[in-house]
Design a protein around this motif. Structure first.
Motif, PDB file in Angstrom:
ATOM      1  N   THR A   1      -5.460   3.281   0.567  1.00 48.71           N
ATOM      2  CA  THR A   1      -6.135   2.192   1.278  1.00 48.71           C
ATOM      3  C   THR A   1      -7.617   2.135   0.911  1.00 48.71           C
ATOM      4  O   THR A   1      -8.179   1.055   0.673  1.00 48.71           O
ATOM      5  CB  THR A   1      -5.979   2.360   2.798  1.00 48.71           C
ATOM      6  OG1 THR A   1      -4.588   2.296   3.133  1.00 48.71           O
ATOM      7  CG2 THR A   1      -6.723   1.276   3.564  1.00 48.71           C
ATOM      8  N   ASP A   2      -8.282   3.291   0.867  1.00 46.85           N
ATOM      9  CA  ASP A   2      -9.704   3.347   0.517  1.00 46.85           C
ATOM     10  C   ASP A   2      -9.940   2.835  -0.907  1.00 46.85           C
ATOM     11  O   ASP A   2     -10.875   2.067  -1.156  1.00 46.85           O
ATOM     12  CB  ASP A   2     -10.231   4.778   0.644  1.00 46.85           C
ATOM     13  CG  ASP A   2     -10.358   5.232   2.091  1.00 46.85           C
ATOM     14  OD1 ASP A   2     -10.301   4.365   2.985  1.00 46.85           O
ATOM     15  OD2 ASP A   2     -10.496   6.446   2.317  1.00 46.85           O
ATOM     16  N   SER A   3      -9.085   3.275  -1.834  1.00 48.95           N
ATOM     17  CA  SER A   3      -9.251   2.862  -3.235  1.00 48.95           C
ATOM     18  C   SER A   3      -8.980   1.372  -3.403  1.00 48.95           C
ATOM     19  O   SER A   3      -9.687   0.679  -4.153  1.00 48.95           O
ATOM     20  CB  SER A   3      -8.314   3.673  -4.141  1.00 48.95           C
ATOM     21  OG  SER A   3      -8.667   5.042  -4.135  1.00 48.95           O
TER      22      SER A   3
ATOM     23  N   ALA B   1       0.811   4.189  -2.861  1.00 53.42           N
ATOM     24  CA  ALA B   1       0.599   5.605  -2.525  1.00 53.42           C
ATOM     25  C   ALA B   1       1.746   6.462  -3.036  1.00 53.42           C
ATOM     26  O   ALA B   1       1.528   7.561  -3.571  1.00 53.42           O
ATOM     27  CB  ALA B   1       0.456   5.758  -1.008  1.00 53.42           C
TER      28      ALA B   1
ATOM     29  N   VAL C   1       0.840  -1.201   0.000  1.00 53.42           N
ATOM     30  CA  VAL C   1       0.000   0.000   0.000  1.00 53.42           C
ATOM     31  C   VAL C   1       0.875   1.250   0.000  1.00 53.42           C
ATOM     32  O   VAL C   1       0.591   2.226  -0.700  1.00 53.42           O
ATOM     33  CB  VAL C   1      -0.943   0.000   1.225  1.00 53.42           C
ATOM     34  CG1 VAL C   1      -1.726   1.317   1.290  1.00 53.42           C
ATOM     35  CG2 VAL C   1      -1.893  -1.182   1.162  1.00 53.42           C
ATOM     36  N   LYS C   2       1.961   1.199   0.758  1.00 56.64           N
ATOM     37  CA  LYS C   2       2.881   2.340   0.826  1.00 56.64           C
ATOM     38  C   LYS C   2       3.461   2.649  -0.548  1.00 56.64           C
ATOM     39  O   LYS C   2       3.531   3.819  -0.957  1.00 56.64           O
ATOM     40  CB  LYS C   2       4.005   2.050   1.816  1.00 56.64           C
ATOM     41  CG  LYS C   2       5.016   3.175   1.961  1.00 56.64           C
ATOM     42  CD  LYS C   2       6.097   2.812   2.974  1.00 56.64           C
ATOM     43  CE  LYS C   2       7.131   3.927   3.094  1.00 56.64           C
ATOM     44  NZ  LYS C   2       8.200   3.568   4.068  1.00 56.64           N
TER      45      LYS C   2
ATOM     46  N   SER D   1      -2.055  10.068  -0.485  1.00 53.02           N
ATOM     47  CA  SER D   1      -1.826   9.652   0.901  1.00 53.02           C
ATOM     48  C   SER D   1      -2.121   8.160   1.045  1.00 53.02           C
ATOM     49  O   SER D   1      -2.860   7.575   0.245  1.00 53.02           O
ATOM     50  CB  SER D   1      -2.724  10.448   1.844  1.00 53.02           C
ATOM     51  OG  SER D   1      -4.089  10.099   1.635  1.00 53.02           O
ATOM     52  N   GLN D   2      -1.550   7.545   2.072  1.00 56.30           N
ATOM     53  CA  GLN D   2      -1.810   6.124   2.306  1.00 56.30           C
ATOM     54  C   GLN D   2      -3.280   5.851   2.609  1.00 56.30           C
ATOM     55  O   GLN D   2      -3.827   4.848   2.120  1.00 56.30           O
ATOM     56  CB  GLN D   2      -0.912   5.587   3.410  1.00 56.30           C
ATOM     57  CG  GLN D   2       0.511   5.288   2.924  1.00 56.30           C
ATOM     58  CD  GLN D   2       1.310   4.452   3.905  1.00 56.30           C
ATOM     59  OE1 GLN D   2       2.431   4.787   4.251  1.00 56.30           O
ATOM     60  NE2 GLN D   2       0.741   3.357   4.364  1.00 56.30           N
ATOM     61  N   PRO D   3      -3.977   6.727   3.384  1.00 55.69           N
ATOM     62  CA  PRO D   3      -5.413   6.491   3.589  1.00 55.69           C
ATOM     63  C   PRO D   3      -6.204   6.510   2.278  1.00 55.69           C
ATOM     64  O   PRO D   3      -7.123   5.703   2.096  1.00 55.69           O
ATOM     65  CB  PRO D   3      -5.831   7.640   4.508  1.00 55.69           C
ATOM     66  CG  PRO D   3      -4.581   7.972   5.261  1.00 55.69           C
ATOM     67  CD  PRO D   3      -3.473   7.800   4.267  1.00 55.69           C
ATOM     68  N   THR D   4      -5.836   7.413   1.362  1.00 57.94           N
ATOM     69  CA  THR D   4      -6.514   7.465   0.062  1.00 57.94           C
ATOM     70  C   THR D   4      -6.262   6.179  -0.715  1.00 57.94           C
ATOM     71  O   THR D   4      -7.181   5.597  -1.305  1.00 57.94           O
ATOM     72  CB  THR D   4      -6.023   8.664  -0.754  1.00 57.94           C
ATOM     73  OG1 THR D   4      -6.393   9.876  -0.083  1.00 57.94           O
ATOM     74  CG2 THR D   4      -6.636   8.675  -2.156  1.00 57.94           C
TER      75      THR D   4
END
Length: 214
Positions: free
Chosen positions: A73-75, A62, A58-59, A68-71
């Motif tokens: 992660t969501d995708s 991103a 994930v890192k 961002s990592q949260p973005t």
């Protein structure tokens, strides 16, 4: 007042031009994403994962997409629910997880790539020599951004350990790819190659010098 005899810096005007093209490319991405039933960020993730058999963390996703990592992660979560990607345990770290493309994800990617976008059509207006020069210019710009660590290393010929520039006397096919053991020309230079393996920094620098010196 700006006049033709007192223009802004050429670098600024080039950036303005690239920004106009980027707007069209974003619109193209939305159209392609709609065909695949996803959004542009999700489409970019599928494109990034294509050909990467080991997947990416994930890192890393991103980092490559500059989100961002949260973005990310969501995708990735949305793609996982659709069955387009799957999370896998990394081979050398049981706690590590990589994200990989599924066969359904490949199909979605193909669906999104069935239409030629406006930006691609615009490059078709250029003649062969202009297209080649533009490709070389883009390679040089991307390489500069890589070396400044503005973007991660891309899967380009110029950063690959298999790339041997200008080793053949044939002007039409001066380069050699040691992965497939074949000569190729400037027009065949890759921006993103599945078989890419990043060369170490010293070899990358030597290869680049040989490439620009011709």
């Amino acid at each position: 007042m700006e006049t033709p005899t007192n223009p802004t810096a050429i670098q600024h005007r080039i950036r303005e031009g690239l920004s106009r093209i980027a707007m069209v490319m974003r619109a193209d991405d939305w159209n392609r994403a709609k065909l695949a039933g996803i959004n542009p960020t999700q489409l970019s993730i599928l494109e990034l994962l294509e050909g990467r058999k080991g997947g990416l963390s994930v890192k890393d996703i991103a980092l490559h997409l500059a989100v961002s990592q949260p973005t990310a992660t969501d995708s990735i979560g949305a793609l996982e629910r659709k069955g387009y990607v799957e999370k896998r345990q990394t081979a050398n770290d049981r706690r590590g997880v990589s994200v990989g493309l599924t066969s359904e994800g490949v199909a979605a990617l193909r669906a999104g790539g069935t239409v030629e976008g406006d930006a691609e059509q615009a490059t078709g207006v250029l003649d062969g020599q202009e297209q080649e020069e533009l490709l070389l210019t883009l390679v040089k710009m991307i390489r500069t951004l890589q070396e400044r660590e503005a973007i991660p290393i891309q899967r380009m010929c110029a950063s690959c350990r298999y790339f041997a520039p200008f080793v053949h006397t044939d002007a039409a096919r001066p380069h050699h790819c040691n992965f497939v053991d074949a000569a190729f020309g400037q027009r065949e230079l890759r921006i993103d190659c599945r078989d890419h393996e990043t060369a170490d920094p010293a070899i990358r620098a030597a290869t680049w010098n040989a490439f620009v010196e011709g």
